[in-house]
Design a protein around this motif. Structure first.
Motif, mmCIF file in Angstrom:
data_model
loop_
_atom_site.group_PDB
_atom_site.id
_atom_site.type_symbol
_atom_site.label_atom_id
_atom_site.label_comp_id
_atom_site.label_asym_id
_atom_site.label_seq_id
_atom_site.Cartn_x
_atom_site.Cartn_y
_atom_site.Cartn_z
ATOM 1 N N SER A 30 0.830 -1.202 0.000
ATOM 2 C CA SER A 30 0.000 0.000 0.000
ATOM 3 C C SER A 30 0.868 1.258 0.000
ATOM 4 O O SER A 30 0.601 2.208 -0.735
ATOM 5 C CB SER A 30 -0.914 -0.011 1.226
ATOM 6 O OG SER A 30 -1.630 1.186 1.328
ATOM 7 N N ASP A 33 2.568 1.608 -3.301
ATOM 8 C CA ASP A 33 1.564 1.609 -4.366
ATOM 9 C C ASP A 33 1.898 0.599 -5.469
ATOM 10 O O ASP A 33 1.708 0.865 -6.658
ATOM 11 C CB ASP A 33 1.398 3.017 -4.946
ATOM 12 C CG ASP A 33 0.070 3.192 -5.665
ATOM 13 O OD1 ASP A 33 -0.888 2.471 -5.327
ATOM 14 O OD2 ASP A 33 -0.005 4.043 -6.572
ATOM 15 N N LYS A 34 2.452 -0.535 -5.049
ATOM 16 C CA LYS A 34 2.738 -1.641 -5.966
ATOM 17 C C LYS A 34 2.924 -2.896 -5.124
ATOM 18 O O LYS A 34 3.253 -2.809 -3.934
ATOM 19 C CB LYS A 34 3.981 -1.370 -6.814
ATOM 20 C CG LYS A 34 5.270 -1.198 -6.034
ATOM 21 C CD LYS A 34 6.417 -0.864 -6.973
ATOM 22 C CE LYS A 34 7.672 -0.526 -6.199
ATOM 23 N NZ LYS A 34 8.753 -0.094 -7.089
#
Length: 95
Positions: A30, A33-34
Motif C-alpha cells: 500500500s 503503491d505496488k
C-alpha cells in the motif's frame, strides 16, 4: 543493493509470524503503491531506496519484538522512598 542486503531482509522477514508477514506485505504494498514480494527476485526488482526503507522497518519491528523492558521488575528494585517528591520550576544559573 547487494544480494547480501536482500538476504538480510529475507532473514529478518522470516523471523516474523505469518500474521506479521501478511501485515508487512500489505502495508508496504500500500505504501509503495505496488505489490511487494518477499523473495530474492521480488526484492531485487525494487529500487535501493525502497529496500533501505523495508530493511529499516523490519529492523525496527524486530527490535521492538525482541526487546521488552522489564518495567515492573525495575520499579520493584527502585527505592521509591528516596526519590524526591518536590518539583521545582525555574532557571538554573551557572556561576
Amino acid at each position: 543493493m547487494s544480494s547480501e542486503s536482500i538476504d538480510r531482509i529475507m532473514s529478518q522477514f522470516e523471523k516474523l509470524t505469518d500474521e506479521e508477514q501478511n501485515s508487512m506485505t500489505t502495508g508496504l504494498s500500500s505504501h509503495f503503491d505496488k505489490p511487494i514480494q518477499f523473495s530474492a527476485t521480488g526484492l531485487a526488482a525494487l529500487h535501493p531506496d525502497e529496500l533501505g526503507i523495508i530493511g529499516n522497518i523490519l529492523n525496527g519491528l524486530i527490535l521492538t519484538k525482541e526487546y521488552v523492558p522489564d518495567i515492573r521488575g525495575v520499579y520493584g528494585r527502585l527505592n521509591v522512598t528516596e526519590l524526591s517528591r518536590n518539583i521545582f520550576f525555574g532557571r538554573i544559573e551557572e556561576s
